[in-house]
Design an enzyme around this catalytic site. Structure first.
Site, PDB file in Angstrom:
ATOM      1  CG  ASP A  86      34.099   0.467  57.953  1.00 14.23           C
ATOM      2  OD1 ASP A  86      33.354   0.238  58.921  1.00 14.23           O
ATOM      3  OD2 ASP A  86      34.363   1.624  57.547  1.00 14.23           O
TER       4      ASP A  86
ATOM      5  CB  CYS B  23      30.105  15.602  56.688  1.00 12.00           C
ATOM      6  SG  CYS B  23      28.929  14.271  56.851  1.00 12.00           S
TER       7      CYS B  23
ATOM      8  CD  GLU C 286       1.532 -14.297  49.739  1.00 13.56           C
ATOM      9  OE1 GLU C 286       2.617 -13.710  49.503  1.00 13.56           O
ATOM     10  OE2 GLU C 286       1.290 -14.803  50.830  1.00 13.56           O
TER      11      GLU C 286
ATOM     12  CG  HIS D 130      -0.534 -10.427  50.373  1.00 13.68           C
ATOM     13  ND1 HIS D 130      -1.853 -10.801  50.411  1.00 13.68           N
ATOM     14  CD2 HIS D 130      -0.485  -9.310  49.600  1.00 13.68           C
ATOM     15  CE1 HIS D 130      -2.562  -9.965  49.682  1.00 13.68           C
ATOM     16  NE2 HIS D 130      -1.769  -9.049  49.180  1.00 13.68           N
TER      17      HIS D 130
END
Lengths: 614, 614
Positions: free
Chosen positions: A239, A271, A477, A545
Site C-alpha cells: 500500500d 478519481c 443452514e 441461520h
C-alpha cells in the site's frame, strides 16, 4: 507382457493385441490383468520441467496434490500474489485496500497489507499517528485501526499482527470499543504513504527525501516477500502511492529477483469525479491534524500536498501493457473498471469483487429466524415451521425494522441539508451522500433461505409492499448430512469420534454422509451473495441461520476463522451493519419478547459462544 | 386493541404498553395475541410508486414474488436487457455474440441474437448465404448455422427459431451432421452486418444505401423489442456494427420510447493486435466468397471493405460516459476489458464471463466415471468405490487420452509450420495458433468430483506426473435427497407421485428432503467451473457423473433444456470438444472393454436416452 504394458503410452496399441480374450460383456472379470497405477511420466520419461497447472482452488471445495484443502499452499508460489496499489492521496486507495484484504481473508486466503507510509514515519522518527501507548513493531505494522484494536487485547485481526495474539478461549469484548475505534479512524485517515506535515517533503525535486522514500518502499516490499515466501502468506498488498513508472518497474524487478514465479497485480485508483474528490477530502479534513484549524486553510494545505504528487504522477497504461503487466484500474471507485491481462484465478476473482463496489449509504441487518419447532426440541437441521413465538418474532421484527428505516431516512436527509464544504468545525457529514431522490427511492430487500423457518419469519415483510422479499437457497443452514434431525447430545453419544473431531476444528469439519457440509462450503456458497450485497444500493435484511449469519458477519466485520465458528449468534439477536468509508458502524439489538420490540445493547461486541455450545 | 395494532408501524410503541403481560419466558404462549400479516404498505399508505428492487435471480436457487422460479419473469422488464454489439468487421464480434448467447441460455435466460446483416440481405433481395432450400422467415431469422441445423429437423436451438420445432419425442440425429455444419460455418463467416460483394455499398457517403441500412437496423431492433416485451425473451442481442455515436443514440432513443425501464448494455469488440487481426481475416478468407479467388487480391478487397467502415467508426467513450450508458469494451478478445456503469446482475455476470475468454486451442474431454459397485446394483447416489471393471476403464482412459494428447500436439505443430498469410488455396490453418513453446507448455488438467467412483477413475492420471488432477465438490452428482441409495424401480413403487412428477419435468424437478437437488442447482454450481474452463489455456478432462456431464455438454454444445435432462450419457462414452472460432469440433468415442481402448463413432450426434430411462 507386463513390461510391454509399462512402456510409454505411445506404444499402447501393441499391448492390446496380446490378449484377444473373448468373453461375455456382463462378466465382472476384466479381460486382462490390470496393472495398478505406477508413478510415471507419460510424456517424456524425464523429470517434469513444465510448471504445474494453476487452476481455481476453493477452500473446502477443491482438492489436489498441490493444494490438498483448496487453500493456496506454502509451496505453490505461482498461485500467490503480490498486489501493488497505485494512486494519489484522497483517491480511495485505503478504502479499496482494506476491503480487498478483508474479502480475500474471508475467502480463506492468508493476506496482509504492508503500508509504506507507516514504516516511513518510524524511519524518520516522526510521531506516528496512532494511539500513544502502542509501540509498533516494524515487522508487522499494520494500519492504525488494527493497531488500536490489538492494544485492547482483541483477537488477531485477519490482517496479521499475530505477535499480539491472545491464546484461544478469551472473548471478543473490548475489541469494538467505540471511543478507541473513533480515535483509530481519525488516525487512519492519515495512513497514506508519506503523509507528513510538510508539503515540501513530498516535492519530487527533493532528492534526499526521495532516496529515503525509495529505501523504505523497497524494505517494505522485502517484508512483503518474506511474508509470501517464508511466512505462510498467500497475498501481500503493498500500500503506497507507487506513482511513477520507474518505481513500479523497480518493484517488479525486485519481486522477480526474489521469486520469478510470483504473480504481480497492480491495482490503481483514479478519481475524476469532483464530487467524489470533495467527499474524500472532507473525510481527511475531519481528522486530528485539522481538528482545530481553519477549514479553508486546511483544504488549501491538503491540496498543496496532493499537487506535489500529481505533478510527477504516471497512470498505468502503455508502458505496463507493452510488458504484459497484470493490472486493474478502478475509476471513481467502481464507476469504470479496466482490467488488463489478468491471469490466475485470484486476479480474476479480485476483478469481479472490485467491480461490485458502490459507496451508497445503507443498512445491512442480520438475524436468525424466529423460534422453530425443531429449535424447541433441540434437533439439528430439518425443515420445521415456526412456533407461535417464532411468528411473534417475525411480527416484532417487521415493526422494528420499519421504524429504524424511517429514522435512518430522516437522519440522512438532515445531514444532507447541513452539509458544507469545506466542513465547518463539528461537521461530520458522511461523505458520498446520496441525493434526496436517491434516498427516497432506496429499496429494502429482505432475504431469507428456502427453509420454512426462515421464510415464515419474513411473512410480515412479504405482506408489506414496501419490502422486496426473496428466498435464497444459498442462505440455507449448513447441511448436517447423516446427522440431520439428531440433537447434539445424541451425536455426542452415538458418534463420539465425530463429535470430538468437530469440536477440535469446527472450521474445517465436514458432516459425514452425502450432502454433508462444513463452514468452508458455506463460505463458498455465500460468495455470490456477498458480491450481490456489495453491488446493490438498497438496504438488506438477512433472515438466516446460525452458520450463515456467522459467515456473513465474519465478512463484514473482518473476523478470523476461530471467530467465525465460535461466534455467539443466539435466536433473538438482531445486528445492524452500516458500511462507512473507514470501516463499519455496528449496532446490536436484543428481542424483548414481552414488549414485542428490540432493545439496543450499547457497546456490544460479538461474543464467543459458551464453551461446549454449538 | 386490534385496530390500534393495525395502524402504521410508526405508532407501534403505543401498542406495546397496552398489554403489560408478565409471564414466564419459557412459556410458548405469546404475550399478546398475534395479528396475522395483512397486506399493507408500511411506508406511505398510498400505492407504491418506487420500482421494485432488482437483485440477483438464479433459476432454481432464488424465489420471490416477482420471480417465483429465479428466472427473469415476463413482467419484470427492469431486469431484462437489450445488448447492443459494436465493432468493425473481423473484430471477433460474432464469436463474442454467439458465446455470450450460449452462456446466457445455459444459465436459463431466454436469449436470442438479432442479426441486422441477414435481414438486410433479404431486404435488398440479395442471395442470402445460406443453404438454398431454406426460405428464411424474417421474423425469426438467425445466423445461417442455426438455419442450416433447423433444416435438418434438429431440436430448437437455444437461439429461438421455435417455429421449426419438432414435437418432443424425436431424437437428436441429424443435428450435428458434419457436412452441413461445415457449409453453415462457411456461410456464417459472412454474417456481419451489410456483408456485400461491393465495397461501395458501405461507403458512408452513399446516402441512399445509408438510409436503407438505417431502416433495416431499426426494424431489427423493433423485432428484438417485440421479443423482450411480448415474446417471453429476457435478453435480446442486436448484432450489427453500430459504429457511430448517432446510430447508438438512435437505438437508445428507440428502446426508451418502447419501454424506458429496459436495461441497455453496449458491448464493443476492438482489435489492436495485428496478429489477431490477421487471424480473423484468415478465417474470413477461407470462406466460400474467396474459395476460388486469388488470395492476395481477396485480402486487398476485404481490407478495402473494412476501410469503408473504419473511416466513420467511433469507439464507445466520452459520449456514452457523459450519459451514463452501460458498456463493456473487449480489446483483443480478452486481453483488456473495460466496464462502465454496469448496473444489474445480468450485466455484471456478463462482464465476468467475457473477462474469462481466451483463444488458445486445446481439447476438452468429458466422460463419466468407471463402473462403480452401486452402478452394478442400480442404486442412486451414494459413494461406492469402483468395481474391477471400473478400474480397468480408468486405465484404458489414461492410455487413450495420452495417445490423443500426443497426436494433437503433433498435428498443431504441423499446422503451425505450414501457415502462410495470405492463405494459399487449401490452407485451413486454425486461426490464433499458439507458438511452439506455448504448445509444449500446455498442461493437461484432470478434474473429478469428490465422490470415490470419480476420484478412483482418475488414479492412473494421478500417478502420472504429466497430468494435474484436482477433485471438485461442484462436480458431485446431483443430490437425490431422501432417495439416496434407492433404485429407480423402488422410487417408482414407493413414491409414484414423485416419480411421475420428475418424469413430467426433469429440468425443474427437485428431489425431496434436505439437500435434495435438481438440474437447476447443478447448473448453478457449475457456473464457476465453466468460467474456469474458459479462463485456462490447458487441456481438461472432466471425470464426472451423469447429471454434471449433461449440464457441461449442454453448455459447450448449446443444447436446450429438454436436451440437457434427456441426453443419453452412458458409462463408457468419452466426448471430445475442441473450441473453434466458429463453434466447436465434436468427437465421440466408445469404450472397447475387450481391447481396453476407445473406438471413434464417426458422425456421432448426442442421443436422447431411451424413453423411461433416467
Amino acid at each position: 507382457m507386463a513390461s510391454v504394458m509399462r512402456a510409454t503410452s505411445g506404444s499402447a496399441t501393441h499391448d492390446l493385441t496380446e490378449t484377444p480374450n473373448a468373453r461375455s460383456v456382463n462378466s465382472t472379470a476384466p479381460s486382462s490383468p490390470r496393472i495398478p497405477p505406477l508413478r510415471q511420466n507419460s510424456g517424456t520419461q524425464t523429470p517434469r520441467v513444465r510448471p504445474h497447472a494453476t487452476t481455481l482452488n476453493i477452500p473446502g471445495m477443491t482438492r489436489s496434490k498441490v493444494s490438498p484443502d483448496g487453500r493456496i499452499p506454502q509451496r505453490d508460489v505461482a498461485a500467490k500474489l503480490v498486489i501493488v496499489m497505485v494512486g494519489l492521496p484522497a483517491r480511495g486507495k485505503s478504502y479499496i485496500t482494506k476491503k480487498l484484504q478483508r474479502y480475500l481473508s474471508w475467502q480463506q486466503h492468508e493476506s496482509r497489507i504492508f503500508n509504506v507510509g507507516n514504516r516511513r514515519r518510524i524511519a524518520t522518527g516522526r510521531k506516528a499517528s496512532v494511539h500513544p501507548k502502542l509501540a509498533p513493531e516494524p515487522a508487522c505494522l499494520d494500519p492504525p485501526v488494527e493497531a488500536a484494536a490489538i492494544l485492547l487485547n482483541g483477537l488477531p485481526r485477519s490482517n496479521g499482527s499475530s505477535a499480539f495474539a491472545e491464546p484461544p478461549g478469551f472473548d471478543l469484548n473490548g475489541r469494538f470499543d467505540r471511543e478507541e475505534k473513533r480515535k483509530a479512524q481519525e488516525a487512519e485517515v492519515h495512513e497514506e504513504e508519506e503523509e507528513d506535515q510538510s508539503a515540501q517533503f513530498f516535492d519530487p525535486k527533493n532528492e534526499k527525501a526521495a532516496a529515503m522514500r525509495e529505501q523504505v518502499a523497497m524494505d517494505t516490499l522485502d517484508e512483503l516477500l518474506d511474508y509470501l515466501l517464508d511466512g505462510g502468506g498467500s497475498v501481500g498488498i503493498l500500500d503506497a502511492t507507487n506513482s511513477t513508472i520507474a518505481r513500479r518497474q523497480r518493484i517488479v524487478d525486485r519481486v522477480k529477483e526474489r521469486e520469478p514465479k510470483l504473480g504481480i497485480l497492480f491495482i490503481e485508483s483514479i478519481c475524476t469525479d469532483e464530487t467524489l474528490l470533495e467527499a474524500n477530502m472532507r473525510l481527511k479534513l475531519s481528522g486530528p491534524d485539522y481538528r482545530d484549524k481553519d477549514p479553508v486553510k486546511s483544504l488549501a494545505d491538503f491540496k498543496a500536498r496532493v499537487e506535489a504528487y500529481a505533478s510527477a504522477y504516471e497512470e498505468l497504461g502503455e508502458y505496463e501493457e507493452k510488458r504484459d503487466f497484470q493490472y486493474i484500474q478502478m475509476i471513481d471507485v467502481g464507476r469504470k473498471l479496466i482490467q488488463h491481462r489478468l491471469t490466475g484465478f485470484l486476479s480474476n476473482g479480485i476483478a469481479t469483487y472490485l467491480g461490485s463496489f458502490n459507496l451508497s449509504p445503507r443498512q445491512i441487518w442480520i438475524t436468525r429466524h424466529g423460534q422453530s419447532v425443531d429449535n424447541e426440541l433441540g434437533n439439528l437441521g430439518g425443515n420445521s415451521p415456526l412456533t407461535e413465538r417464532g411468528h411473534c418474532y417475525g411480527q416484532a421484527l417487521h415493526r422494528f425494522i420499519t421504524m429504524k428505516r424511517q429514522e435512518w431516512l430522516i437522519e440522512q436527509k438532515n445531514k444532507l441539508a447541513q452539509a458544507s464544504f469545506p466542513p465547518v468545525p463539528g461537521d461530520n457529514t458522511p461523505p458520498y451522500p446520496d441525493s434526496n431522490r436517491e434516498l427516497d427511492e432506496k429499496n429494502f430487500c429482505v432475504w431469507t433461505s428456502m427453509l420454512r423457518r426462515s421464510v415464515e419469519t419474513a411473512e410480515y415483510f412479504d405482506a408489506d409492499d414496501d419490502y422486496d422479499v426473496k428466498n435464497w437457497e444459498m442462505l440455507n443452514e449448513l447441511n448436517t448430512g447423516q446427522f440431520e434431525g439428531m440433537t447434539y447430545a445424541e451425536i455426542a453419544k452415538k458418534y463420539p469420534q465425530e463429535y470430538k473431531k468437530r469440536a477440535a476444528d469446527k472450521l474445517n469439519y465436514i458432516y459425514p454422509g452425502v450432502g454433508g457440509e462444513g463452514y468452508l462450503q458455506v463460505i463458498s456458497r455465500l460468495r455470490d451473495m456477498v458480491r450481490e450485497i456489495e453491488r446493490i444500493t438498497d438496504h438488506v435484511l438477512i433472515v438466516g441461520h446460525r452458520s450463515v449469519c456467522r459467515v456473513l458477519m465474519a465478512y463484514f466485520m473482518d473476523l478470523t476463522r476461530e471467530d467465525i465458528t465460535d461466534m455467539d449468534v443466539p435466536l433473538g439477536m438482531l445486528y445492524a451493519i452500516e458500511p462507512k468509508p473507514y470501516g463499519i458502524a455496528f449496532h446490536a439489538y436484543r428481542y424483548n419478547e414481552e414488549l414485542s420490540t428490540f432493545d439496543e445493547l450499547p457497546n456490544y461486541k460479538p461474543q464467543k459462544a459458551a464453551r461446549g455450545s454449538v
